[in-house]
Design a protein around this motif. Structure first.
Motif, PDB file in Angstrom:
ATOM      1  N   ILE A  99      -0.680 -31.006 -24.608  1.00 54.20           N
ATOM      2  CA  ILE A  99      -1.077 -29.709 -24.052  1.00 54.20           C
ATOM      3  C   ILE A  99      -1.839 -29.903 -22.742  1.00 54.20           C
ATOM      4  N   LEU A 100      -2.801 -30.821 -22.756  1.00 54.34           N
ATOM      5  CA  LEU A 100      -3.572 -31.102 -21.549  1.00 54.34           C
ATOM      6  C   LEU A 100      -2.666 -31.640 -20.445  1.00 54.34           C
ATOM      7  N   GLY A 101      -1.685 -32.455 -20.832  1.00 49.61           N
ATOM      8  CA  GLY A 101      -0.778 -33.022 -19.853  1.00 49.61           C
ATOM      9  C   GLY A 101       0.039 -31.965 -19.138  1.00 49.61           C
ATOM     10  N   VAL A 102       0.605 -31.045 -19.891  1.00 53.63           N
ATOM     11  CA  VAL A 102       1.405 -29.968 -19.294  1.00 53.63           C
ATOM     12  C   VAL A 102       0.537 -29.117 -18.360  1.00 53.63           C
ATOM     13  N   MET A 103      -0.665 -28.815 -18.821  1.00 56.42           N
ATOM     14  CA  MET A 103      -1.578 -28.040 -17.981  1.00 56.42           C
ATOM     15  C   MET A 103      -1.942 -28.814 -16.724  1.00 56.42           C
ATOM     16  N   GLY A 104      -2.140 -30.121 -16.862  1.00 53.51           N
ATOM     17  CA  GLY A 104      -2.479 -30.954 -15.713  1.00 53.51           C
ATOM     18  C   GLY A 104      -1.383 -30.966 -14.662  1.00 53.51           C
ATOM     19  N   VAL A 105      -0.131 -31.033 -15.105  1.00 50.01           N
ATOM     20  CA  VAL A 105       0.994 -30.999 -14.162  1.00 50.01           C
ATOM     21  C   VAL A 105       1.021 -29.660 -13.422  1.00 50.01           C
ATOM     22  N   PHE A 106       0.798 -28.576 -14.139  1.00 51.77           N
ATOM     23  CA  PHE A 106       0.788 -27.249 -13.507  1.00 51.77           C
ATOM     24  C   PHE A 106      -0.342 -27.139 -12.475  1.00 51.77           C
ATOM     25  N   ILE A 107      -1.536 -27.594 -12.860  1.00 46.66           N
ATOM     26  CA  ILE A 107      -2.673 -27.520 -11.938  1.00 46.66           C
ATOM     27  C   ILE A 107      -2.432 -28.409 -10.729  1.00 46.66           C
ATOM     28  N   GLY A 108      -1.862 -29.599 -10.953  1.00 47.42           N
ATOM     29  CA  GLY A 108      -1.558 -30.488  -9.838  1.00 47.42           C
ATOM     30  C   GLY A 108      -0.605 -29.849  -8.850  1.00 47.42           C
ATOM     31  N   ALA A 109       0.414 -29.152  -9.378  1.00 46.78           N
ATOM     32  CA  ALA A 109       1.357 -28.454  -8.500  1.00 46.78           C
ATOM     33  C   ALA A 109       0.651 -27.377  -7.688  1.00 46.78           C
ATOM     34  N   CYS A 110      -0.288 -26.674  -8.324  1.00 42.62           N
ATOM     35  CA  CYS A 110      -1.051 -25.633  -7.617  1.00 42.62           C
ATOM     36  C   CYS A 110      -1.877 -26.251  -6.497  1.00 42.62           C
ATOM     37  N   TYR A 111      -2.488 -27.394  -6.759  1.00 47.32           N
ATOM     38  CA  TYR A 111      -3.281 -28.068  -5.725  1.00 47.32           C
ATOM     39  C   TYR A 111      -2.400 -28.475  -4.546  1.00 47.32           C
ATOM     40  N   VAL A 112      -1.274 -29.109  -4.835  1.00 47.65           N
ATOM     41  CA  VAL A 112      -0.395 -29.575  -3.756  1.00 47.65           C
ATOM     42  C   VAL A 112       0.125 -28.402  -2.939  1.00 47.65           C
ATOM     43  N   VAL A 113       0.557 -27.339  -3.597  1.00 49.58           N
ATOM     44  CA  VAL A 113       1.059 -26.150  -2.894  1.00 49.58           C
ATOM     45  C   VAL A 113      -0.052 -25.523  -2.043  1.00 49.58           C
ATOM     46  N   THR A 146       1.620 -13.925   0.043  1.00 50.49           N
ATOM     47  CA  THR A 146       0.578 -13.413  -0.848  1.00 50.49           C
ATOM     48  C   THR A 146       0.064 -14.480  -1.806  1.00 50.49           C
ATOM     49  N   SER A 147       0.848 -15.558  -1.969  1.00 47.33           N
ATOM     50  CA  SER A 147       0.405 -16.655  -2.847  1.00 47.33           C
ATOM     51  C   SER A 147      -0.668 -17.504  -2.185  1.00 47.33           C
ATOM     52  N   GLY A 148      -0.905 -17.256  -0.893  1.00 52.42           N
ATOM     53  CA  GLY A 148      -1.865 -18.058  -0.153  1.00 52.42           C
ATOM     54  C   GLY A 148      -3.271 -17.969  -0.691  1.00 52.42           C
ATOM     55  N   GLU A 149      -3.581 -16.916  -1.424  1.00 48.24           N
ATOM     56  CA  GLU A 149      -4.907 -16.785  -2.011  1.00 48.24           C
ATOM     57  C   GLU A 149      -4.884 -17.029  -3.520  1.00 48.24           C
ATOM     58  N   ILE A 150      -3.792 -16.651  -4.171  1.00 48.73           N
ATOM     59  CA  ILE A 150      -3.728 -16.742  -5.635  1.00 48.73           C
ATOM     60  C   ILE A 150      -3.635 -18.190  -6.111  1.00 48.73           C
ATOM     61  N   ILE A 151      -2.733 -18.975  -5.515  1.00 48.19           N
ATOM     62  CA  ILE A 151      -2.512 -20.346  -5.985  1.00 48.19           C
ATOM     63  C   ILE A 151      -3.741 -21.221  -5.761  1.00 48.19           C
ATOM     64  N   PRO A 152      -4.379 -21.222  -4.572  1.00 45.62           N
ATOM     65  CA  PRO A 152      -5.601 -22.008  -4.417  1.00 45.62           C
ATOM     66  C   PRO A 152      -6.708 -21.570  -5.375  1.00 45.62           C
ATOM     67  N   LEU A 153      -6.776 -20.270  -5.646  1.00 45.45           N
ATOM     68  CA  LEU A 153      -7.789 -19.780  -6.585  1.00 45.45           C
ATOM     69  C   LEU A 153      -7.515 -20.311  -7.988  1.00 45.45           C
ATOM     70  N   LEU A 154      -6.249 -20.315  -8.398  1.00 44.96           N
ATOM     71  CA  LEU A 154      -5.881 -20.866  -9.707  1.00 44.96           C
ATOM     72  C   LEU A 154      -6.277 -22.327  -9.805  1.00 44.96           C
ATOM     73  N   ALA A 155      -5.947 -23.090  -8.773  1.00 41.41           N
ATOM     74  CA  ALA A 155      -6.281 -24.517  -8.773  1.00 41.41           C
ATOM     75  C   ALA A 155      -7.788 -24.722  -8.807  1.00 41.41           C
ATOM     76  N   GLY A 156      -8.511 -23.962  -7.981  1.00 39.09           N
ATOM     77  CA  GLY A 156      -9.964 -24.125  -7.901  1.00 39.09           C
ATOM     78  C   GLY A 156     -10.687 -23.756  -9.172  1.00 39.09           C
ATOM     79  N   VAL A 157     -10.150 -22.778  -9.906  1.00 39.05           N
ATOM     80  CA  VAL A 157     -10.786 -22.343 -11.156  1.00 39.05           C
ATOM     81  C   VAL A 157     -10.378 -23.239 -12.322  1.00 39.05           C
ATOM     82  N   LEU A 158      -9.068 -23.507 -12.440  1.00 37.22           N
ATOM     83  CA  LEU A 158      -8.564 -24.264 -13.582  1.00 37.22           C
ATOM     84  C   LEU A 158      -8.871 -25.758 -13.478  1.00 37.22           C
ATOM     85  N   GLY A 159      -8.889 -26.294 -12.250  1.00 36.42           N
ATOM     86  CA  GLY A 159      -9.104 -27.728 -12.067  1.00 36.42           C
ATOM     87  C   GLY A 159     -10.377 -28.255 -12.709  1.00 36.42           C
ATOM     88  N   PRO A 160     -11.553 -27.681 -12.402  1.00 42.43           N
ATOM     89  CA  PRO A 160     -12.791 -28.176 -13.022  1.00 42.43           C
ATOM     90  C   PRO A 160     -12.795 -28.048 -14.542  1.00 42.43           C
TER      91      PRO A 160
END
Length: 235
Positions: A180-194, A206-220
């Motif tokens: 579960i953590l692995g799948v989530m990690g791959v998703f978060i990694g993709a958000c960071y790279v994008v 419009t994703s210019g604000e949503i995707i970085p916000l997802l990465a910034g919140v979910l990453g920590p």
């Protein structure tokens, strides 16, 4: 006894890193909207700094400590993800290399903001010429943009995002919590790279604000959860 010591030290590192990241980033993003100063007018920047100096200093310092503690957190998670392999693998070497490569860049932006704030406040006095204040603010915003690119786009989004992907894939090959953590990690990694797309001149719309916000919140949160799991697994 030694195992208990390492486990306690690991838990302390992961918990402190998560708390510092959580408090610092939440305060800067939600509490202060600090990142809007990049495009604000000189008068708005000075007013913002004068109104929030104490809280801003604390939030910046907290986030910088969290970004640095993310390094041992990521190394612990890497060790757990590749645990059990009898030979060294390219994936593990690349993951460890990405973590260490990001280390020199992680504190740059935060440290610069902490150091520059007193100067910015000093030129905001009534005796300072408006032209001097405006020129200083422009210089501040230029440094803000350049160092934010080094810290956020390169160290966190690119190097960190690729690390999330590599480690996430390895964890997803296991079962239960690790998968579960692995799948989530791959998703978060993709958000960071994008999130680094604009660095290469690519528009995210419009994703210019949503995707970085997802990465910034979910990453920590992911680092905290995966870090606690990893400490338990390797000790």
């Amino acid at each position: 006894m030694q195992s208990n010591f390492y486990r306690s030290a690991g838990y302390a590192t992961v918990t402190l890193g998560f708390l510092c990241l959580g408090f610092g980033l939440t305060t800067l993003l939600a509490g202060l909207d600090f990142f809007s100063v990049e495009t604000a007018s000189p008068a708005e920047v000075i007013s913002f700094l004068q109104s929030n100096a104490g809280t801003l200093d604390l939030a910046l310092m907290s986030a910088m400590v969290g970004y640095l503690l993310a390094v041992p957190m990521m190394l612990i998670i890497t060790a757990a993800a590749f645990q059990g392999l009898t030979t060294r693998t390219l994936g593990r070497d690349v993951a460890v290399g990405l973590v260490w490569a990001s280390l020199p860049l992680r504190p740059l932006w935060w440290a610069a903001m902490i150091v520059l704030m007193p100067t910015m406040l000093a030129v905001s006095g009534s005796s300072t010429e408006p032209a001097t204040t405006a020129a200083t603010v422009v210089g501040y915003q230029m440094i803000y943009t350049v160092l934010n690119t080094a810290t956020e786009d390169i160290a966190v989004n690119i190097l960190g995002g690729i690390w999330f992907g590599i480690v996430g894939v390895m964890m997803a090959k296991s079962a239960g919590v690790s998968r579960i953590l692995g799948v989530m990690g791959v998703f978060i990694g993709a958000c960071y790279v994008v999130s680094s797309a604009e660095l290469f001149g690519l528009s995210m719309g419009t994703s210019g604000e949503i995707i970085p916000l997802l990465a910034g919140v979910l990453g920590p949160f992911w680092l905290g959860a995966a870090g606690l799991y990893a400490v338990r697994k390797i000790t």
